[in-house]
Design a protein around this motif. Sequence first.
Motif, PDB file in Angstrom:
ATOM      1  N   SER A  66       0.830  -1.225   0.000  1.00  0.00           N
ATOM      2  CA  SER A  66       0.000   0.000   0.000  1.00  0.00           C
ATOM      3  C   SER A  66       0.858   1.266   0.000  1.00  0.00           C
ATOM      4  CB  SER A  66      -0.941   0.012   1.209  1.00  0.00           C
ATOM      5  OG  SER A  66      -1.757  -1.136   1.217  1.00  0.00           O
ATOM      6  N   VAL A  67       1.814   1.312  -0.911  1.00  0.00           N
ATOM      7  CA  VAL A  67       2.746   2.443  -0.953  1.00  0.00           C
ATOM      8  C   VAL A  67       2.056   3.659  -1.548  1.00  0.00           C
ATOM      9  CG1 VAL A  67       4.922   3.290  -1.883  1.00  0.00           C
ATOM     10  CG2 VAL A  67       4.713   0.899  -1.134  1.00  0.00           C
ATOM     11  N   ARG A  68       2.267   4.793  -0.860  1.00  0.00           N
ATOM     12  CA  ARG A  68       1.805   6.083  -1.379  1.00  0.00           C
ATOM     13  C   ARG A  68       2.942   7.077  -1.265  1.00  0.00           C
ATOM     14  NH1 ARG A  68      -3.222   8.139   1.713  1.00  0.00           N
ATOM     15  NH2 ARG A  68      -2.888   9.855   0.244  1.00  0.00           N
ATOM     16  N   MET A  69       3.206   7.815  -2.375  1.00  0.00           N
ATOM     17  CA  MET A  69       4.232   8.846  -2.372  1.00  0.00           C
ATOM     18  C   MET A  69       3.665  10.084  -3.052  1.00  0.00           C
ATOM     19  SD  MET A  69       7.616   6.584  -3.370  1.00  0.00           S
ATOM     20  CE  MET A  69       8.767   7.749  -2.637  1.00  0.00           C
ATOM     21  N   LYS A  70       4.371  11.214  -2.858  1.00  0.00           N
ATOM     22  CA  LYS A  70       3.910  12.458  -3.452  1.00  0.00           C
ATOM     23  C   LYS A  70       5.102  13.284  -3.891  1.00  0.00           C
ATOM     24  CE  LYS A  70       1.010  16.532  -2.671  1.00  0.00           C
ATOM     25  NZ  LYS A  70       0.165  17.294  -1.740  1.00  0.00           N
ATOM     26  N   ASN A  71       4.910  13.976  -5.049  1.00  0.00           N
ATOM     27  CA  ASN A  71       5.917  14.910  -5.545  1.00  0.00           C
ATOM     28  C   ASN A  71       5.181  16.123  -6.064  1.00  0.00           C
ATOM     29  OD1 ASN A  71       7.870  15.389  -8.420  1.00  0.00           O
ATOM     30  ND2 ASN A  71       8.647  15.738  -6.376  1.00  0.00           N
ATOM     31  N   GLN A  72       5.163  17.175  -5.235  1.00  0.00           N
ATOM     32  CA  GLN A  72       4.354  18.352  -5.536  1.00  0.00           C
ATOM     33  C   GLN A  72       2.895  17.939  -5.732  1.00  0.00           C
ATOM     34  OE1 GLN A  72       6.608  20.123  -8.804  1.00  0.00           O
ATOM     35  NE2 GLN A  72       7.695  21.436  -7.364  1.00  0.00           N
ATOM     36  N   ASN A  73       2.317  18.161  -6.946  1.00  0.00           N
ATOM     37  CA  ASN A  73       0.914  17.788  -7.165  1.00  0.00           C
ATOM     38  C   ASN A  73       0.750  16.349  -7.641  1.00  0.00           C
ATOM     39  OD1 ASN A  73      -0.027  20.360  -6.506  1.00  0.00           O
ATOM     40  ND2 ASN A  73       0.280  21.101  -8.593  1.00  0.00           N
ATOM     41  N   THR A  74       1.855  15.645  -7.777  1.00  0.00           N
ATOM     42  CA  THR A  74       1.814  14.289  -8.309  1.00  0.00           C
ATOM     43  C   THR A  74       1.675  13.278  -7.184  1.00  0.00           C
ATOM     44  OG1 THR A  74       3.203  14.940 -10.179  1.00  0.00           O
ATOM     45  CG2 THR A  74       3.022  12.583  -9.696  1.00  0.00           C
ATOM     46  N   LEU A  75       0.660  12.408  -7.288  1.00  0.00           N
ATOM     47  CA  LEU A  75       0.430  11.343  -6.322  1.00  0.00           C
ATOM     48  C   LEU A  75       0.847  10.020  -6.959  1.00  0.00           C
ATOM     49  CD1 LEU A  75      -3.109  12.392  -5.021  1.00  0.00           C
ATOM     50  CD2 LEU A  75      -0.864  12.927  -4.027  1.00  0.00           C
ATOM     51  N   ILE A  76       1.526   9.181  -6.182  1.00  0.00           N
ATOM     52  CA  ILE A  76       2.073   7.922  -6.674  1.00  0.00           C
ATOM     53  C   ILE A  76       1.597   6.788  -5.778  1.00  0.00           C
ATOM     54  CG2 ILE A  76       4.172   6.620  -7.180  1.00  0.00           C
ATOM     55  CD1 ILE A  76       5.590   9.356  -7.485  1.00  0.00           C
ATOM     56  N   TYR A  77       1.082   5.703  -6.404  1.00  0.00           N
ATOM     57  CA  TYR A  77       0.621   4.522  -5.682  1.00  0.00           C
ATOM     58  C   TYR A  77       1.273   3.288  -6.320  1.00  0.00           C
ATOM     59  CZ  TYR A  77      -3.131   7.843  -4.577  1.00  0.00           C
ATOM     60  OH  TYR A  77      -3.842   8.941  -4.202  1.00  0.00           O
ATOM     61  N   CYS A  78       1.606   2.304  -5.517  1.00  0.00           N
ATOM     62  CA  CYS A  78       2.140   1.045  -6.032  1.00  0.00           C
ATOM     63  C   CYS A  78       2.126  -0.005  -4.924  1.00  0.00           C
ATOM     64  CB  CYS A  78       3.545   1.226  -6.588  1.00  0.00           C
ATOM     65  SG  CYS A  78       4.765   1.779  -5.382  1.00  0.00           S
ATOM     66  N   ASP A  79       2.457  -1.252  -5.275  1.00  0.00           N
ATOM     67  CA  ASP A  79       2.514  -2.325  -4.285  1.00  0.00           C
ATOM     68  C   ASP A  79       3.792  -2.247  -3.457  1.00  0.00           C
ATOM     69  OD1 ASP A  79       0.101  -3.260  -5.161  1.00  0.00           O
ATOM     70  OD2 ASP A  79       0.955  -4.806  -6.461  1.00  0.00           O
ATOM     71  N   SER A  80       4.907  -1.904  -4.133  1.00  0.00           N
ATOM     72  CA  SER A  80       6.173  -1.754  -3.418  1.00  0.00           C
ATOM     73  C   SER A  80       7.057  -0.804  -4.201  1.00  0.00           C
ATOM     74  CB  SER A  80       6.863  -3.111  -3.257  1.00  0.00           C
ATOM     75  OG  SER A  80       7.186  -3.657  -4.515  1.00  0.00           O
ATOM     76  N   ALA A  81       8.112  -0.292  -3.498  1.00  0.00           N
ATOM     77  CA  ALA A  81       8.983   0.683  -4.151  1.00  0.00           C
ATOM     78  C   ALA A  81      10.377   0.623  -3.541  1.00  0.00           C
ATOM     79  CB  ALA A  81       8.398   2.086  -3.999  1.00  0.00           C
ATOM     80  N   HIS A  82      11.360   1.002  -4.364  1.00  0.00           N
ATOM     81  CA  HIS A  82      12.714   1.273  -3.894  1.00  0.00           C
ATOM     82  C   HIS A  82      12.916   2.781  -3.961  1.00  0.00           C
ATOM     83  CE1 HIS A  82      14.288  -3.010  -5.066  1.00  0.00           C
ATOM     84  NE2 HIS A  82      13.385  -3.027  -4.105  1.00  0.00           N
ATOM     85  N   PHE A  83      13.137   3.392  -2.776  1.00  0.00           N
ATOM     86  CA  PHE A  83      13.255   4.845  -2.693  1.00  0.00           C
ATOM     87  C   PHE A  83      14.726   5.213  -2.498  1.00  0.00           C
ATOM     88  CE2 PHE A  83      12.380   8.787   0.100  1.00  0.00           C
ATOM     89  CZ  PHE A  83      12.553   9.617  -1.001  1.00  0.00           C
ATOM     90  N   PHE A  84      15.272   5.923  -3.524  1.00  0.00           N
ATOM     91  CA  PHE A  84      16.649   6.390  -3.456  1.00  0.00           C
ATOM     92  C   PHE A  84      16.600   7.847  -2.996  1.00  0.00           C
ATOM     93  CE2 PHE A  84      16.339   2.974  -6.462  1.00  0.00           C
ATOM     94  CZ  PHE A  84      17.473   2.198  -6.242  1.00  0.00           C
ATOM     95  N   ARG A  85      16.696   8.003  -1.690  1.00  0.00           N
ATOM     96  CA  ARG A  85      16.452   9.307  -1.090  1.00  0.00           C
ATOM     97  C   ARG A  85      17.451  10.347  -1.569  1.00  0.00           C
ATOM     98  NH1 ARG A  85      13.443  10.511   3.198  1.00  0.00           N
ATOM     99  NH2 ARG A  85      13.251   8.292   3.723  1.00  0.00           N
ATOM    100  N   MET A  86      18.726   9.986  -1.652  1.00  0.00           N
ATOM    101  CA  MET A  86      19.753  10.952  -2.027  1.00  0.00           C
ATOM    102  C   MET A  86      19.563  11.435  -3.468  1.00  0.00           C
ATOM    103  SD  MET A  86      21.412  11.366   0.694  1.00  0.00           S
ATOM    104  CE  MET A  86      22.756  12.362   0.011  1.00  0.00           C
ATOM    105  N   GLU A  87      19.189  10.526  -4.361  1.00  0.00           N
ATOM    106  CA  GLU A  87      18.967  10.904  -5.759  1.00  0.00           C
ATOM    107  C   GLU A  87      17.564  11.476  -5.982  1.00  0.00           C
ATOM    108  OE1 GLU A  87      20.024   8.013  -4.790  1.00  0.00           O
ATOM    109  OE2 GLU A  87      21.961   7.566  -5.722  1.00  0.00           O
TER     110      GLU A  87
END
Length: 556
Positions: free
Chosen positions: A50-71
């Motif tokens: 139940s992954v949820r992410m956001k980038n400004q007005n963009t909403l992102i949903y997926c089953d799983s994710a790899h988040f590269f915080r530095m990049e």
Amino acid sequence: MTQKLLSLFLFTLFFSGITGKVLGQASSTLEIRQADVLEGAEGFERLIGSVRMKNQNTLIYCDSAHFFRMENKARLFGNVVIEDEVDSVKTRSAYAEYDGNTKLAKLRNKVVFTNEATTLYTEYLDYDRLGNIAYYYNDGKVVDSVNVLTSERGKYEVNLERITFQNEVVLVNPDYTLKTDYLVYLTIPKTAETKGLTNLVSKDGNKLDAQEGSFYNTQSKQFRFFDGIVETETSRIKGKELFYDELAAYYKGEKDVSVLNKERQVEIFGDVGEYWEERKYSLVHGNALVRRYFEKDTLYMTSDSLISQDNEADSAKFLLAFRAIKILNKDISGVADSLVYNYSDSSIRLFQDPVMWNNKSQISADSMIFYIVNEQLDRVYLKDNGFVITQDTLFNSNQMKGRTLNGYFEEGQISRLDIDGNGESLYFALEGDTLTQGVNKTLSATIKLRFADGVITRVTYGVKPDGRFTPFQMLDEETSKLTGYNWRIEEKPSMEDIFDWRKVEEVDLKAKNLFNLPNAKLRMPTEDEIRKSIEKRIQTTGKRSLNPKLILRENE
């Protein structure tokens, strides 16, 4: 708080399913909104469930994710959904990569891109969120309320409501199918513009082709073709610029226009042309040319303007020509100011000082009608001031005139001439074919003349003819010509005159057509596929050579 403690805090928070938020250092930072599990890994963080992410007005949903915080990037897996809080764009895919800095989303596998009533399907899509532009590279399909468009490559500019399709483009509409290699489609107001070769087939079987591109309004069903051809069961229309209104069944062509009536085997050429399909009515003007095709011959005619009508009623099937008339085939040629060609009885009516020539004969009158039977000149009717001149073997001018004349032809040559009313004849008496004896001049109410190979063989007069013979030695200008004599052979048209009037650009019946190309394509295997095939062969045969040629040789 140290990074280690922060990661532990996030892990505990999301593992419990509680929604949280990490404050970004800048507005472009990817934000984690929710995940069932957060795991740390070398160089990235794993978000699971139940992954949820956001980038400004963009909403992102997926089953799983790899988040590269530095990049400020993420790899998204399973049921990926990317949507905007403001606009209506939504994307779905099995896998995606998202860059929070550039706002670029790379979506792969079962990609669905939706913007209101327009949906794009593909396997490989790059979506520039900053410019609101989507790109696909290896086959895509766009569907809206009216059309389905497919191509190898494409670009969807959402803000402009514009989609550019390239390579093997196919547009399927309820009323037609179109093929080209470059098409720009505006989802509002549903117009399509192509470049280069374009071929279209309507649901009724009509064909519309363009060599230099086209423009379509898919809602009003109006088309514009450049160097185009429209072909139906009964007609073919060509022009450098061709407009077609499907609802009105109306065509207009400009620059080197041709209109072919297949049923009548009549083709008309000109600078500008219009055609009404249901009425079977056409208007062509500007150095107009007609070709009437017969099995053994072609009748040519030139004029300034032409009107062709091929209505269901026999009385309404005709061709009108105006000004600068010239007519020519193997048997006849002529000039006039205006003309009517009646399709039902193959009659040609000439008006205003018409003159016709048949072999060595010249025929003139105030008006005349020619009849063509079995593709040959059959008879002619001359009304008012009819005058016939025929040359004998010594080029003497035999002359006949009267109020009305009826001429009859055999094998394309005049065989009989009947004069009715105020008949006059003047013909040269010959001794053999080498000597002129004199002239017979006769006045009679009716005169009947018979010909063989264009030469008078017998003359029959009505009651009380008035005639006299003038010996050759006594002939002068007055005694050798009837009143009104005018030999106008210099006006006789030739094929050079026809071709000088209009140089016809013939329709290329073998021109490339995208509908004639096979849909199936032979694809060469990739290097990776070749390598895997070789490895599989080795495992099966137990042979170790990695050289494909050696393997083939070993298996022989």
